[in-house]
Design an enzyme around this catalytic site. Structure first.
Site, PDB file in Angstrom:
ATOM      1  N   TYR A 137      32.373  33.194  82.026  1.00 34.19           N
ATOM      2  CA  TYR A 137      33.760  32.971  81.619  1.00 34.19           C
ATOM      3  C   TYR A 137      34.707  33.386  82.742  1.00 34.19           C
ATOM      4  O   TYR A 137      35.649  32.662  83.085  1.00 34.19           O
ATOM      5  CB  TYR A 137      34.058  33.758  80.343  1.00 34.19           C
ATOM      6  CG  TYR A 137      35.487  33.634  79.860  1.00 34.19           C
ATOM      7  CD1 TYR A 137      35.919  32.478  79.206  1.00 34.19           C
ATOM      8  CD2 TYR A 137      36.408  34.660  80.065  1.00 34.19           C
ATOM      9  CE1 TYR A 137      37.231  32.357  78.761  1.00 34.19           C
ATOM     10  CE2 TYR A 137      37.719  34.548  79.625  1.00 34.19           C
ATOM     11  CZ  TYR A 137      38.122  33.396  78.975  1.00 34.19           C
ATOM     12  OH  TYR A 137      39.423  33.274  78.540  1.00 34.19           O
TER      13      TYR A 137
ATOM     14  N   SER B   8      43.177  33.139  82.756  1.00 30.35           N
ATOM     15  CA  SER B   8      42.939  34.346  81.956  1.00 30.35           C
ATOM     16  C   SER B   8      43.045  35.555  82.866  1.00 30.35           C
ATOM     17  O   SER B   8      42.905  35.445  84.090  1.00 30.35           O
ATOM     18  CB  SER B   8      41.533  34.303  81.344  1.00 30.35           C
ATOM     19  OG  SER B   8      41.153  35.556  80.813  1.00 30.35           O
TER      20      SER B   8
END
Length: 252
Positions: A155, A142
């Site tokens: 995350y 990501s």
């Protein structure tokens, strides 16, 4: 076709980038092994693959469980005899919160799927590919693995870990005919991102900084699928250990 007669294994295939990539790789001639925790959406993807003339199977699995990962890998080998492409894609997003307010259970949940799931997939697929002497692996990281984002500490840490696993695996297997790369999406129109606004409403918490979508829109899953299919193909034959940002300028 770029992936004609290749065997492609895809986790998180029931929606978003996983579904779009499954459909594109099948369209390009690959036989697909679809993996998802959600049986209903996974079977929907398989139906879509078959409707466009493709061939594949679906395996319901929890990517954070060793026995489930071994089972989906073995299903691919038992069904098609090999694994040429592995899109190690399954992942989840955390509940937005300041680091000091993140519960330990939330930390464990994110790390279990996003890091352990990627690790286990690599562990068992690399064994198959090493025996073959070839293969292409694409991990989904990501932009949060490149540049941390507000109120997503766990995350972000998990996606930094995915990049670390990608680089380590690529280094270990670079002379064994196996390429390992990562994609870093930044804001993709999926069920996962659609749930973000609902998270804000339910929790009553909104981060101080919100990612700036410089193109004025989210990416479509199909735009990420094009990069996945490219990295899976022989057109990316000299790419390994690469961390490819596909974010519409988000990290600029």
């Amino acid at each position: 076709m770029d992936l004609k007669d290749k065997i492609a294994l895809i986790t998180g295939a029931g929606s978003g980038i996983g579904r779009a990539s499954s459909l594109l790789m099948a369209k390009q001639g690959a036989k697909v092994v679809l993996v998802d925790f959600n049986q209903e959406t996974g079977e929907e993807t398989l139906k879509m693959v078959k409707e466009q003339g493709g061939e594949g199977v679906f395996v319901q699995a929890d990517v954070s469980k060793d026995e489930d990962v071994q089972r989906y890998v073995q299903t691919a080998v038992d069904t098609f005899g090999r694994i040429d492409v592995f899109f190690n894609n399954a992942g989840i997003i955390q509940k937005f919160a300041p680091l000091t307010e993140v519960e330990e259970t939330e930390f464990d949940r994110i790390m279990s799927v996003n890091v352990k799931g990627v690790f286990l997939g690599l562990k068992y697929v690399l064994k198959v590919m090493e025996n073959q002497g070839c293969g292409s692996i694409i991990n989904t990281a990501s932009t949060a693995g490149v540049r941390s984002e507000h109120s997503t500490s766990v995350y972000s840490a998990s996606k930094h870990a995915v990049i670390g696993l990608t680089k380590s695996a690529s280094l270990e297997y670079v002379k064994k005919g196996i390429r390992v790369n990562a994609i870093c999406p930044g804001g993709v129109k999926t069920a996962l991102t659609n749930s973000v606004e609902q998270m804000f409403v339910q929790s009553g918490y909104v981060p101080e900084e919100i990612p700036n979508m410089r193109m004025g829109r989210y990416a479509q899953p199909e735009e990420l699928a094009e990069m996945v299919a490219f990295l899976a193909s022989d057109k990316a034959s000299y790419m390994t250990g690469s961390v490819v940002v596909v974010d519409g300028g988000l990290t600029l």
